[in-house]
Every structure is written in structure tokens, then in C-alpha cells.
Scaffold this active site. Structure first.
Site, PDB file in Angstrom:
ATOM      1  N   TYR A   1      -3.044  -0.416  10.358  1.00  0.00           N
ATOM      2  CA  TYR A   1      -2.950  -0.727   8.922  1.00  0.00           C
ATOM      3  C   TYR A   1      -1.556  -0.384   8.391  1.00  0.00           C
ATOM      4  O   TYR A   1      -0.908  -1.191   7.706  1.00  0.00           O
ATOM      5  CB  TYR A   1      -4.012   0.066   8.164  1.00  0.00           C
ATOM      6  CG  TYR A   1      -4.061  -0.211   6.684  1.00  0.00           C
ATOM      7  CD1 TYR A   1      -4.630  -1.393   6.196  1.00  0.00           C
ATOM      8  CD2 TYR A   1      -3.538   0.689   5.761  1.00  0.00           C
ATOM      9  CE1 TYR A   1      -4.677  -1.651   4.847  1.00  0.00           C
ATOM     10  CE2 TYR A   1      -3.574   0.435   4.406  1.00  0.00           C
ATOM     11  CZ  TYR A   1      -4.145  -0.738   3.955  1.00  0.00           C
ATOM     12  OH  TYR A   1      -4.183  -1.007   2.600  1.00  0.00           O
TER      13      TYR A   1
ATOM     14  N   SER B   1       0.863  -1.187   0.000  1.00  0.00           N
ATOM     15  CA  SER B   1       0.000   0.000   0.000  1.00  0.00           C
ATOM     16  C   SER B   1       0.888   1.221   0.000  1.00  0.00           C
ATOM     17  O   SER B   1       2.059   1.150   0.403  1.00  0.00           O
ATOM     18  CB  SER B   1      -0.863  -0.001   1.267  1.00  0.00           C
ATOM     19  OG  SER B   1      -1.489   1.259   1.449  1.00  0.00           O
TER      20      SER B   1
END
Ligand code: ADP
Length: 254
Positions: free
Chosen positions: A154, A141
Site C-alpha cells: 500500500y 495517503s
């Protein structure tokens, strides 16, 4: 036939979003695809809609049993596994640091970091048993590379994914196994809760390309990294984020 004719591919988190687009693209390129997802119904629906042979498995990637079940399903149906897209993930609850719930932290780490660790371990065991090489792509990501003030679990999990990529790529390099990651920027998928999804469009305006990405734009990178066009690429993290990573200042309007 396409670039991946004759290959068997597993896509985790294939029941939705990026995983579904990846499964579709790999199937279009000729791979036989196993769609694994904790949501077995979604996995089955996606697998049924793919061109070519496909299998669906309900599996929780954060557990050894879950990973074993999709490996077994692939080998039982297709006899081998060549390609893995370790993609299943959760965003967790968005919260400022003092309010992060440790249970939420543990869950995000379990799915986003323990999951691909178990997936890589199983993939390498399988390659050893098959006496074959292969290729693995992890979904990283932009949060693997950049900070934000409201997504610590996250972000921590996705930074950890880079450690998996680098370590596994080193181990795999002399064994004919390439390991890479795609690092998506803002892609509207089910990972965003509806309230957050509503503001995503506005955030698209702050991206150098002035728009959000699509799941198909991520799937294209995955197909490249799993195919022979990237035969000399390993340990690499390919950003697909409309230029978001390169921003070092506030983007001016216009
Ligand atoms: P994105 O495509 O942006 O990653 P989605 O939420 O649309 O976001 O897709 C993530 C997928 O991962 C979903 O289909 C979800 O069911 C799946 N998933 C989440 N947790 C697990 C898990 N523990 N095991 C397997 N699949 C999971």
C-alpha cells in the site's frame, strides 16, 4: 447553483467511503457526476442518491477496458469530462515485510498505481480531444509520505501516486490542466477489515487532533482542489490528517 455548476466529474471508487462522499459533495456543488466502481451495485446505489444528474458504471480501474468504459459512459451521457477524482483503491493484506505475498503486492500496485496512471492517461487524451483544460485529484495517503512496518504494498503504491501527480502536473500546467492529490490520514471506511477497524478508534488518540477524520472532511479538500478556488494550485499534495504528518515524536497524553 454551486461552484461546479455545468461541470462533468468522474469519481472512481465512488461506491464507498471517500469516493461516495466526494461524489456527493461534487454533486451538491452542481457537477453532473459519473460514479465508477468495480462494485457496480454500490455505484448504482450512490448515483441514484445524488442530487442532480448522475451515471453509474461498473469498471475495474486497473484495466484499460475498465477505464475506457467509464470515460465512454461519461462522454455518451454528458458529452464531456471536466473533472476527475481518481480515488479507487485497496489496502491489501497487512503483513510484515518477509511475509508480503508478491501476488498481493501486484494487485495493490495494479489498483492503486496502474489505475490512476491509466486514469490520468485517459483524462489527458480526453482533454486533448475536447481541446479543453480541467482538473484532476488523486487520492494519496499519509502512507505516501510516511513509513509503517506492516503495509509495504500500500505504502509503495501511494508513494508512487506522488510521482504521477508531479509528472502529470508538469505536463498539464501549460495545457490548462491542474493535477493535485489529497492525502487522507486515518479515515474509517470500508478499506479497513473489521478486525482492524475496531482498533482505529484507539489510534485516533495518537493523532494531534485526537480523533479520526471523516469522509466529508476529505471530500471538502477534493472539492477545493477541483474548483476554481484552487486555480493557481497544481502538483500539490494536501494532507487532511488531523496533524498526523507533522508528528515527529510520541504524542504525550493530555
Ligand atoms: P476508501 O474510501 O478509504 O478508499 P473504501 O474501501 O471504502 O476505502 O473505498 C474504495 C472503493 O474502491 C470501493 O468502493 C471499492 O469497491 C473500489 N475499488 C477497489 N478496487 C477497485 C478497482 N479495481 N476498480 C474500481 N474500483 C475499485
Amino acid at each position: 447553483m454551486g461552484n461546479l455548476a455545468g461541470k462533468v466529474a468522474v469519481v472512481t471508487g465512488g461506491g464507498s467511503g471517500i469516493g461516495t462522499a466526494s461524489a456527493r459533495r461534487l454533486a451538491q456543488e452542481g457537477a453532473r457526476v459519473v460514479v465508477a466502481d468495480i462494485d457496480g451495485e454500490s455505484a448504482a446505489r450512490v448515483a441514484a442518491g445524488l442530487p442532480g444528474e448522475a451515471e453509474a458504471v461498473a469498471a475495474d480501474v486497473s484495466t484499460e477496458d475498465g477505464v475506457e468504459s467509464y470515460i465512454r459512459a461519461a462522454v455518451d451521457r454528458f458529452g464531456r469530462i471536466d473533472l476527475h477524482h481518481l480515488n479507487a483503491g485497496v489496502l491489501g493484506t497487512m503483513a510484515p515485510l518477509p511475509d508480503v505475498d508478491p501476488a498481493d503486492f501486484d494487485h495493490v500496485i495494479a489498483v492503486n498505481l496502474r489505475g490512476p496512471f491509466l486514469g490520468l492517461r485517459a483524462a489527458f487524451r480526453r482533454y486533448r480531444e475536447q481541446a479543453s483544460g480541467g482538473a484532476v485529484v488523486l487520492t494519496a495517503s499519509i502512507s505516501s509520505l510516511r513509513g509503517a512496518d506492516d503495509q509495504l504494498p500500500y505504502q509503495t503504491s501511494k508513494h508512487g501516486v506522488l510521482g504521477l501527480v508531479h509528472g502529470a502536473a508538469m505536463y498539464g500546467a501549460p495545457r490548462g490542466v491542474r493535477v493535485n492529490a489529497v492525502a487522507p490520514g486515518l479515515i474509517p471506511t470500508g478499506i479497513f477489515a473489521p478486525d482492524r477497524a475496531a482498533t482505529l478508534g484507539q489510534r485516533g488518540g495518537t493523532i494531534p487532533m485526537r480523533r479520526l477524520g471523516t469522509v466529508d472532511e476529505i471530500a471538502g479538500v477534493v472539492a477545493f482542489l477541483l474548483g476554481d478556488d484552487s486555480s493557481y494550485v497544481t502538483g500539490e499534495v494536501v494532507s487532511a490528517d488531523g496533524g498526523a504528518f507533522i508528528v515527529n515524536t510520541v504524542v504525550r497524553s493530555g
